[in-house]
Scaffold this active site. Sequence first.
Site, PDB file in Angstrom:
ATOM      1  N   GLU A 500      33.068  -2.901 -18.467  1.00  0.00           N
ATOM      2  CA  GLU A 500      33.321  -3.315 -19.846  1.00  0.00           C
ATOM      3  C   GLU A 500      32.082  -3.031 -20.699  1.00  0.00           C
ATOM      4  OE1 GLU A 500      34.534  -7.361 -18.999  1.00  0.00           O
ATOM      5  OE2 GLU A 500      35.909  -6.491 -17.536  1.00  0.00           O
ATOM      6  N   GLU A 531      38.643  -6.672 -14.349  1.00  0.00           N
ATOM      7  CA  GLU A 531      37.585  -6.605 -13.337  1.00  0.00           C
ATOM      8  C   GLU A 531      38.113  -6.138 -11.988  1.00  0.00           C
ATOM      9  OE1 GLU A 531      37.918  -9.074 -15.499  1.00  0.00           O
ATOM     10  OE2 GLU A 531      36.025  -9.028 -16.601  1.00  0.00           O
ATOM     11  N   ASP A 556      30.149 -14.299 -12.152  1.00  0.00           N
ATOM     12  CA  ASP A 556      31.327 -15.174 -12.101  1.00  0.00           C
ATOM     13  C   ASP A 556      32.642 -14.384 -12.133  1.00  0.00           C
ATOM     14  OD1 ASP A 556      29.818 -17.947 -13.437  1.00  0.00           O
ATOM     15  OD2 ASP A 556      28.973 -15.970 -13.796  1.00  0.00           O
ATOM     16  N   HIS A 598      29.654 -18.798 -16.403  1.00  0.00           N
ATOM     17  CA  HIS A 598      28.829 -17.621 -16.688  1.00  0.00           C
ATOM     18  C   HIS A 598      27.438 -17.743 -16.077  1.00  0.00           C
ATOM     19  CE1 HIS A 598      31.891 -16.549 -19.594  1.00  0.00           C
ATOM     20  NE2 HIS A 598      31.229 -15.481 -19.975  1.00  0.00           N
TER      21      HIS A 598
END
Length: 822
Positions: A500, A531, A556, A598
């Site tokens: 990304e 992902e 994460d 995160h």
Amino acid sequence: MPKSLMVTPEQMRARGQIEFSPIPVNQYDRPLREELEKYGAARLLGIYRDMLIIRVFEMMLSEVKLQGKYREIEYSHRGPGHLSIGQEAAAVGEAFLLGVDDHIYGSHRSHGEVLAKGLSAIEKLDDAALMEIMRSYFDGQCLRVVDDGSHASVKELAIDYLLYGTLAEIFGRETGFNKGFGGSMHVFFPPFGIYPNNAIVGGSGDIAVGAALFKHVNRAPGIVVANIGDASSACGPVWEGLCFATMDQFKTLWDGEYRHGLPLIVNFVNNFYGMGGQPVGETMGHQVLARLGAGLNPEQMHAERIDGYNPLAVVDAIARKKEIIARGDGPVLLDTVTYRYSGHSPSDASSYREKSEIEMWQQVDSIQSYAGELVKAKVAPKRDLERVSKRVDELILKTYRNAIDLEISPRADLMETECRLEQVMLSNQRVERMADRAPEVLLAKADNPRVQQLAKRSRSAFDGQGQRLPKGKCVGIRDALFEAILDRFYADPTLVAYGEENRDWGGAFGVYRGLTEALPYHRLFNAPIAEGAIAGTAVGYALEGGRALVELMYCDFMGRAGDEIFNQLSKWQSMSGGGLRMPVVLRVSVGSKYGAQHSQDWTAMCAHVPGLKVVFPATPYDAKGLMYSALLGSDPVVFFESQRTYDMPEEFAKGGVPAGAYEIPIGEPDIKKKGKDLTILTVGATLYRALEAAAELESRFGLECELIDARSIVPFNYEKVLESVRKTRKILLASDACVRGSALQTMAATITLLAFDELDAPPVVVGARNWITPSDEVEDAFFPFPADLLDAVHEHILPLKGYKVQRACDRRELLRRSALGV
Ligand SMILES: Cc1ncc(C[n+]2csc(CCOP(=O)(O)OP(=O)(O)O)c2C)c(N)n1
Ligand SMILES: [Mg+2]
């Protein structure tokens, strides 16, 4: 977010409606006579033979599983047997026009697809090529079993070879196609274009897309077919794979000859059942699976439903879809109607369906119907078909006899030291480039603006007088990573990077700034927020022979790609028996300040799953050297980075970060500071807090600490740590990972085992609390700080004179936390 793609309110707010095109359903109706003219009698008869081979092969396995014998010869097969009795026409029709360069990826029920594709490859390869494949594949181990001098032709020998290699693999024999390390659900044979079959259903949904990406980027011949069950059309990898495969950029942004769709057929093998659940009418809402293509792109993926009970309808569809792909308009989607008479597995009593339903399909059985058509069209008289049938029976019986015989077909001995499986878990090769051609780049390295900018920076944290420089004036970790990555892009033409915000944005944390200028789209691009597909496509890309560098932004987000990382990336080298390599570097960053979802350090999860290398550098020197090693290796490397240290300059290596290339071997820890009283072993950014703790231990308590940065977690060479412990007799281990089950716990246990007699205290692990990461304002309570390290030393290793514990961590407190599960 390329600037060329302007988003205007005028366009986006304009009134209109979306039109869909009709989706063809079972449109094939060509008479056999026409196909006879096209393909000739021999090839049409070949279709019959191939379907029969699959049927008899699967019937044999069914008998073995249900009765423990075949033709009265006993054998107990404890492993799985997901049979495709009834589905033969779909498999043979698909394979008929596929060449060796066309690669299939499949699922757990793939024996039929393996045999069909193999038989098709044998038909197409000449004798010399066949002999070369059979002689060279695992040094001819499988060939030696079948080559008994009885074969009238090389093709006959090759058919024996295919059947035997497949069955020996199903029975877990070392002579099988994957050394017996794959088994029934995973058997595959790349030389015939048969690529991994996946017991994680839908798993091929994104892997096959990565394989097609490889063919596209490297202009390799052939197409890729993903065979996926109808019920698995709901899976995440399938949807993510479809979204990835249909990205606009292939047809809009990629340059010149790279501007076309992926060479991919997503083929849903639609037998209308999962195990017992029924997608149509029960577990899904599409009613007709082909509908799924409609929403994905304006071409609707050229989706259609075809009659997989007529092999010629499937041949026809593959021919038309190949044309679409050849003109650059792929990928395409097929909904191939079929039916399995056999249960999901032999233990399945089919309680979820009516017997009459099975009988209806048996009445129109594809093999019987096709045989009838052949006779009717005078392609072959009935007695010829009977002769084929007799020959197939003999073949399968011979294969069975050979495959169950432990003398001829031994199992791998995994009890010996350095056993065969250990040798293939990781391939440990150093491969400068995965293909020999000039890498495509857009400008000379020296002209890269970031390279020029970095040339002005200090390569060390200190100036000539030893004074610390401002971080902005130094080469930091993100720069060091960039240098290694940029350099490898100029060396390995197959290297691609995506994830990304990888292009234009410069990578989520700026590591790729400067790459956009250097690389064409097909080597650096933005992936969808998927992902699973980012990791899964990298697996497919590597299985085909390329090298991929993919990024998941935050550690994460590995949760989203769990299957791809833990079940796919880690396993295909060993499940191939060492035949395939997996040069994938997966970058993940450990965050802070962004709360519970995160900020996690999941090194332990990656270290727990065999088959992955795991590194976590904390200095620019180590980051660059380890990135070189990762990008030169042949194994999957999960490359952890910490957002806390991206701008950290080099303060340990004398002379700073070298401007040129160098490698740091994965698995070697590094002593960052010498000392004689206490060893501190750290992973990741905690190095810097440990350094502060060491300074305090020294200034206040006179303890000289030896600081070791693990740098790698898997593999890990304990020698330096043991040597240090022999000297200091004490060790503290610290990282930012939640302390329960952290990678350091395993290291602590191993050190205890290996150095018990030399220790004055137990190895003590300090980590983050077993909580969620709280929000930034209060996160300091979660992560370990220098004070926590001192507390741990004082409580468990060596009482520090006059020291006052800041936060309870004594025996009672640890027991309390443990009992509460926090
Ligand atoms: C991820 C995953 N979930 C569940 C299973 C268990 N399972 C094995 S086969 C199967 C049904 C799959 O149905 P479909 O995709 O239609 O393929 P078919 O069995 O019909 O060939 C299930 C649920 C699995 N192997 N993997
Ligand atoms: Mg199904």
